[in-house]
Every structure is written in structure tokens, then in C-alpha cells.
Write an enzyme that holds these catalytic residues in place. Structure first.
Site, PDB file in Angstrom:
ATOM      1  N   GLY A   1      22.080 -23.313  25.190  1.00  0.00           N
ATOM      2  CA  GLY A   1      23.477 -24.414  24.563  1.00  0.00           C
ATOM      3  C   GLY A   1      24.650 -24.005  25.211  1.00  0.00           C
ATOM      4  N   LEU A   2      25.538 -23.082  25.451  1.00  0.00           N
ATOM      5  CA  LEU A   2      26.615 -22.698  25.421  1.00  0.00           C
ATOM      6  C   LEU A   2      26.102 -22.892  27.630  1.00  0.00           C
ATOM      7  CD1 LEU A   2      27.364 -19.619  23.767  1.00  0.00           C
ATOM      8  CD2 LEU A   2      28.397 -21.454  23.519  1.00  0.00           C
TER       9      LEU A   2
ATOM     10  N   LYS B   1      11.184  -8.214  37.271  1.00  0.00           N
ATOM     11  CA  LYS B   1      10.185  -9.234  36.655  1.00  0.00           C
ATOM     12  C   LYS B   1       9.415 -10.220  35.377  1.00  0.00           C
ATOM     13  CE  LYS B   1       6.586  -7.826  39.084  1.00  0.00           C
ATOM     14  NZ  LYS B   1       6.177  -7.897  40.302  1.00  0.00           N
TER      15      LYS B   1
ATOM     16  N   CYS C   1      33.038 -26.944   0.351  1.00  0.00           N
ATOM     17  CA  CYS C   1      32.377 -27.503  -0.091  1.00  0.00           C
ATOM     18  C   CYS C   1      32.324 -26.953  -1.459  1.00  0.00           C
ATOM     19  CB  CYS C   1      31.184 -27.462   0.965  1.00  0.00           C
ATOM     20  SG  CYS C   1      29.772 -28.855   0.720  1.00  0.00           S
ATOM     21  N   MET C   2      30.735 -26.153  -1.146  1.00  0.00           N
ATOM     22  CA  MET C   2      30.294 -25.255  -2.790  1.00  0.00           C
ATOM     23  C   MET C   2      31.390 -24.011  -3.061  1.00  0.00           C
ATOM     24  SD  MET C   2      27.590 -22.289  -3.438  1.00  0.00           S
ATOM     25  CE  MET C   2      26.130 -23.171  -3.972  1.00  0.00           C
TER      26      MET C   2
ATOM     27  N   MET D   1      34.788 -25.228  -3.312  1.00  0.00           N
ATOM     28  CA  MET D   1      35.865 -25.511  -3.410  1.00  0.00           C
ATOM     29  C   MET D   1      35.181 -25.924  -5.178  1.00  0.00           C
ATOM     30  SD  MET D   1      36.998 -29.570  -3.763  1.00  0.00           S
ATOM     31  CE  MET D   1      35.447 -30.645  -4.783  1.00  0.00           C
TER      32      MET D   1
ATOM     33  N   ARG E   1      25.700 -32.069  -2.181  1.00  0.00           N
ATOM     34  CA  ARG E   1      24.790 -32.976  -3.577  1.00  0.00           C
ATOM     35  C   ARG E   1      25.725 -33.963  -4.458  1.00  0.00           C
ATOM     36  NH1 ARG E   1      20.325 -30.672  -1.570  1.00  0.00           N
ATOM     37  NH2 ARG E   1      19.474 -32.980  -0.631  1.00  0.00           N
TER      38      ARG E   1
ATOM     39  N   HIS F   1      34.130 -30.820   5.496  1.00  0.00           N
ATOM     40  CA  HIS F   1      34.327 -29.538   5.965  1.00  0.00           C
ATOM     41  C   HIS F   1      34.461 -29.612   7.503  1.00  0.00           C
ATOM     42  CE1 HIS F   1      30.366 -27.099   4.758  1.00  0.00           C
ATOM     43  NE2 HIS F   1      30.247 -29.217   4.092  1.00  0.00           N
TER      44      HIS F   1
ATOM     45  N   GLU G   1      35.834 -27.237   9.523  1.00  0.00           N
ATOM     46  CA  GLU G   1      35.011 -26.575  10.113  1.00  0.00           C
ATOM     47  C   GLU G   1      34.615 -27.372  11.705  1.00  0.00           C
ATOM     48  OE1 GLU G   1      31.758 -25.726   7.074  1.00  0.00           O
ATOM     49  OE2 GLU G   1      33.972 -26.454   7.654  1.00  0.00           O
TER      50      GLU G   1
END
Length: 560
Positions: A25-26, A195, A383-384, A386, A467, A512, A514
Site C-alpha cells: 500500500g505504501l 531465493k 466517537c465512543m 466522546m 451507531r 473521526h 483523523e
């Protein structure tokens, strides 16, 4: 697929061999950044072979964080790296899984779209994968596709067959295969072994794919004779055997890959010329990383502290804020599932409570929040985090007995946190996956609030994934005891931000932040948090006189 100058998009396929988690990914993100720095438009995609429809219901301990896109996609964490490296927002259409492919396939079969044909992996599954690869180029010059998993995995074969077919259909002038492998160091003598790379390329070649460039992951560059050995036995040009070295900071990767001519070799393969890349902003980031002089310790209280991929965007956002503020961030990981002791917190300068699900580890998070609140330690709850800040305040300041979340205790006396109104369970099947509030939302901030000052605006857009929410029935009573709710959703009137104005720095957000931070533009909330952590540390505002033992957690009895 027409783009500038009437040309078609070029496709760069990034595969991996030997072991997983090598940094595909990087590598893909770095290629995108380098081509972008040369003036090209890029788009990055991730193809995951697992059978989950998306990573939304997968454990972070197995898969890492779920990265949320603006349009509400629950996607692989690599899409976060794509965005941070290129500044190009990804969408839910930039991440496909085998589960989603089969979901589409079976829906088409039930509708009768295949007109009585026998539905098979080839051509029907591969055709859907190819359709995903070729769709929605948005005028990109290059589409970079990372193939998840490792060559040799059974579940990867339809994806590898699909990219082989794409290369066949478009010709080599429009596709290139970049293969990332591991060159392990074996024995006390530190001998580097080629190898495994040879066997990985052999496996890939048996599937009809000849890599054009080999990136080998290693702690140090190979001697010339070993690099030549890989080139010879893997049928690759010696100039296309390129080291993918271990680095202290991921933001060194584009500079390193350019130094080893990765972008030059890609353009050469396509017969394309371009100006030299302008890597000034990358050099500036590395300078900031190396020049940080002040140090702060921030405790992250979570339940995946042994699986740090679960918090990738979070730690990156802290680092972005730190590097732009001349501050080195030392993270102290505290496992909330274990008893959180005062000794875990007495030496920290700030506390961060990340998002999460379920009641496992909740008491440790609430205790840390209460300790930070009572002792003047800067605290950021996400999120949670908070939601738990509101519960802790209800228990220890408002003295509301049995304050809790219905996520943890449906029968609690004071449900401070409840399920979103439109998600509350009715009759019929309740689906866990894809049923949350997801994606970019608009929020309105109180003009006189600290958070509005941080953003420099009273209207913001952030990404959410939740949720549960603060129960509006408790808004007034908590405000009467000093908790300020300073951010509301524009569309649903939900509480989205809380802060304690009597505290040096205490903010909780339902969204979020971030996910929108980058090394070139740190998120203002993280910047304010990190800078205030340092200032409060230097000024000695934290008194740490309240014992952690005095903090009530959910299920505790309230002492009047």
C-alpha cells in the site's frame, strides 16, 4: 478511459509475494505521489481477495482500522495512505473485495442476467473484477491498483487472472506489473537471501504475469551481484530491481523510491517523458520530522494496543500535528481491557480515547477520562471516546446513578448514550454490516466555543462512523452541571461535540477527524490538542491530585 492529449489511462498493478504486510500500500501510494509530483493525475484502488463484503464488520485485530471515505465507504486502511500521500480523496468505489464481487455476481444470477449460462469464476467473476478496474477513471493519467494478499494464496487467483487479462487486452504499452517481495536476512552472519523472491516470481509467472519491476523489501541494499542474480533469474532488467528499504518514517518513501529511479523506470516502460518531480513538500516534511525538539507523552487508551494497525490514521494525525508544531509525540499505549492503574497515567501529558465498539475495555477508558478531567490533563475523545466522556461526567459530576450506554446495558437507569433513532431495532432481520451512520456530514459549532476557535469556523464537514449517540433527553441536565455541547449535526440535530470549558483542554467529538489529516495539512483539532498538551505541560497546569481510585465507572454505585 480517455484523458489528457486523447491518451488512455495507464494501469500500474502492484502485487506482493513471500509474506504479507510488506508495504504494498505504501509502495502504491509512493508511486502515486511521485507521478503526481511530475504533473500527472493519479487514482489509486485496492482489490482485496477476502470474502467479506467490506471490512466494516472485521476485527481491527485481524484487518487493522476501517478507513471511512467521504461518500460513506468502509474501506481498507491503505486508502488512508493513498489519501495522505496524494491528497486525492478516495471513494467507496476505489475498494473492492471478493465478497462484494460475489454479492454482485449472485444478484445478477438471481435476476437472470446470465440468460441460463453456467456461472463460473472464469469468465463471470473475472469480468466483474475487470469491470471494476476499468471503471470511473475520472480523467486520471495513471490508475494504480494494489492487489491484496500474497501471490500463491488461493483466494488471490481470480484477481491475478483479471489483471493478466487487462494487460492482454490493453497491451504492455498501457500496463505495468510491480512486484514487491521480501529479501530476508538469515543467520548471525546477516546473509541476505534472494531465493524467496525467485520462487515468488516463478509462482506469479506461472499465472501468466511477468513482473516488469521488482521491489525487494530489505534492511539494506543488495550487493550488485545479488541484484543481478534477481534480474537474471526473474527475467527483469537490472535497472528494474529496486530496493524497498526499511525507513524510520513512511514519508521518506517517495524520496527514497525516486532516488532509486522507480518513477523513472515506470515512465520509461510506458515510453513517456515528464519533468523531474518537485519533491519540495516531501523534503519539508522530513525536515520537520527531524527538527522536532519538544517532546510530549500522550496515552492512547484502547483495546487493540497489540495491533497498532487498528489506529493507523490516529497515530499519523498525531504525528502530522506534532511535526508541524515542532513536537515529537511519544505514544504510551494503555490496554483498556486490563485494569488501568494510576501508574499508567501519572506520567502522561495528554490522554486520547479512540473510537471503538462493545463493552470490552470500557471501564478502563472511563477511568482514564475521569482522571484526565479531574486532574487538568488535556483529553481528546473520538466517537465512543466522546460518548464515554459524557457517561463519565454523568457518573462523577452530575451524580446520575447507573449512567451508561444502551450499547453496554440496555436496562441502565440513565441511558446517556442510545442507538441512533433511525437504527433502533424493529421487526425483521437486523444487519450489522453497512448499517451505521457513515461518511461526510455537516456540523454547526457554537460561535463562542473552543472548538469553533480551533477550526476558525462555525460550519465544518467531517467523516463519521457510528451507531450510537448522546441521548438528547440528558442534554440539559449535563449542561446544568457544566458540560457544554458545542457542536450539532446540521441534518439530524444530534450532539456531535462536547467540551468542558472549565478544563484547560477537554474536547470530545462524535466524528473521526483523523481521517482528514495529512502530512502537508495537519488536522486543526489534533494540532490544537498537541500544542495545548505541550503548553499545559510547560506551564505546570496539571495538578494530578485526584486519585484514579476516586473515579466511578459504569456499574459503580454513586456516592453523594
Amino acid at each position: 478511459m480517455s484523458i489528457r492529449d486523447g491518451c488512455s489511462a495507464r494501469f500500474i498493478f502492484v502485487t506482493g509475494g513471500v509474506v504479507s504486510s510488506l508495504g504494498k500500500g505504501l509502495a502504491a501510494a509512493s508511486i502515486g505521489a511521485l507521478l503526481q509530483a511530475r504533473g500527472f493525475r493519479v487514482r489509486l484502488r485496492k482489490l482485496d481477495p477476502y470474502l467479506n463484503v467490506d471490512p466494516g464488520t472485521m476485527s481491527p485485530a485481524q484487518h487493522g482500522e476501517v478507513f471511512v471515505t467521504d461518500d460513506g465507504g468502509e474501506t481498507d486502511l491503505d486508502l488512508g495512505n493513498y489519501e495522505r500521500f496524494t491528497g486525492v480523496n478516495t471513494t467507496k468505489e476505489d475498494n473492492i473485495t471478493a465478497g462484494r464481487i460475489y454479492q454482485q455476481l449472485l444478484a445478477k444470477e438471481r435476476r437472470g442476467d446470465y440468460l441460463g449460462h453456467t456461472v463460473q469464476v472464469i469468465p463471470h467473476v473475472t469480468d466483474l473484477i475487470i469491470s471494476f478496474i476499468l471503471s470511473n477513471d475520472d480523467g486520471a493519467d495513471f490508475i494504480i491498483c494494489e492487489i491484496g494478499g500474497t501471490v500463491g494464496d488461493i483466494e488471490s487467483q481470480p484477481f491475478l487472472e483479471s489483471i493478466r487479462q487487462v494487460s492482454y487486452r490493453l497491451s504492455k504499452n498501457f500496463t505495468i506489473f510491480v512486484h514487491l517481495t521480501l529479501v530476508p536476512c538469515v543467520g548471525s552472519a546477516g546473509e541476505l537471501k534472494t531465493k524467496p523472491t525467485q520462487h515468488s516470481v516463478k509462482e506469479l509467472s506461472s499465472l501468466g504475469i511477468q513482473p516488469d519491476i521488482i521491489l525487494y523489501r530489505s534492511a539494506e541494499p543488495l550487493p550488485q551481484y545479488q541484484s543481478a542474480k534477481i534480474a537474471n533469474f526473474c527475467n527483469v532488467s537490472a535497472d528494474n530491481v529496486i530496493p524497498a528499504l526499511d525507513v524510520e518514517s513512511m514519508y521518506k518513501l517517495p524520496v527514497m523510491y525516486h532516488a532509486h529511479k522507480l518513477d523513472t523506470q515506470i515512465l520509461s516502460h510506458f515510453g513517456m517523458g515528464a519533468p523531474e518531480p518537485d519533491l519540495t513538500k516531501w523534503a519539508n516534511v522530513l525536515t520537520m520530522v527531524n527538527n522536532a525538539r519538544n517532546v510530549v507523552t500522550i496515552a492512547i487508551i484502547g483495546k487493540y494496543t497489540k495491533f497498532l494497525d487498528a489506529y493507523t490514521s490516529l497515530t499519523e494525525a498525531l504525528d502530522h500535528a506534532g511535526m508541524h508544531s515542532g513536537i515529537k509525540i511519544q505514544v504510551k499505549w494503555v490496554d483498556s481491557r486490563l485494569p488501568v492503574r494510576e501508574s499508567d497515567l501519572h506520567d502522561v501529558d495528554g490522554v486520547l480515547i479512540p473510537g471503538g465498539f462493545g463493552d470490552d475495555g470500557v471501564d478502563g477508558k472511563v477511568l482514564a477520562i475521569g482522571y484526565a478531567r479531574a486532574n487538568g490533563i488535556p483529553m481528546l475523545g473520538i466517537c465512543m471516546g466522546m460518548q464515554l466522556a459524557a457517561i463519565e461526567f454523568a457518573l462523577n459530576v452530575a451524580k446520575l446513578e447507573d449512567a451508561n450506554s444502551t450499547e453496554f446495558n440496555q436496562a441502565c437507569k440513565n441511558p446517556i448514550v442510545v442507538e441512533l433513532p433511525w437504527l433502533q431495532k424493529g421487526e425483521g432481520e437486523y444487519l450489522l454490516g453497512g448499517s451505521m451512520r457513515l461518511g461526510s456530514c455537516t456540523y454547526r459549532l457554537s460561535a463562542d466555543s473552543r472548538v469553533a476557535s480551533v477550526y476558525g469556523s462555525t460550519v465544518i464537514n467531517e467523516r463519521c462512523r457510528h451507531r450510537y449517540c448522546i441521548n438528547p433527553q440528558y442534554k440539559n441536565v449535563l449542561e446544568e452541571h457544566g458540560l457544554s455541547f458545542t457542536g450539532m449535526s446540521d441534518s439530524h440535530g444530534l450532539v456531535e461535540v462536547l467540551e468542558l470549558q472549565s478544563h484547560p483542554w477537554f474536547i470530545g467529538v462524535q466524528f473521526h477527524p483523523e481521517f482528514k489529516s495529512s502530512p502537508f495539512a495537519p488536522h486543526p483539532l489534533f494540532t490544537s490538542f498537541v500544542q495545548n498538551v505541550l503548553q499545559i505541560k510547560q506551564r505546570g497546569f496539571m495538578h494530578k491530585s485526584v486519585s484514579a481510585a476516586a473515579i466511578l465507572v459504569p456499574g459503580s454505585s454513586v456516592v453523594s
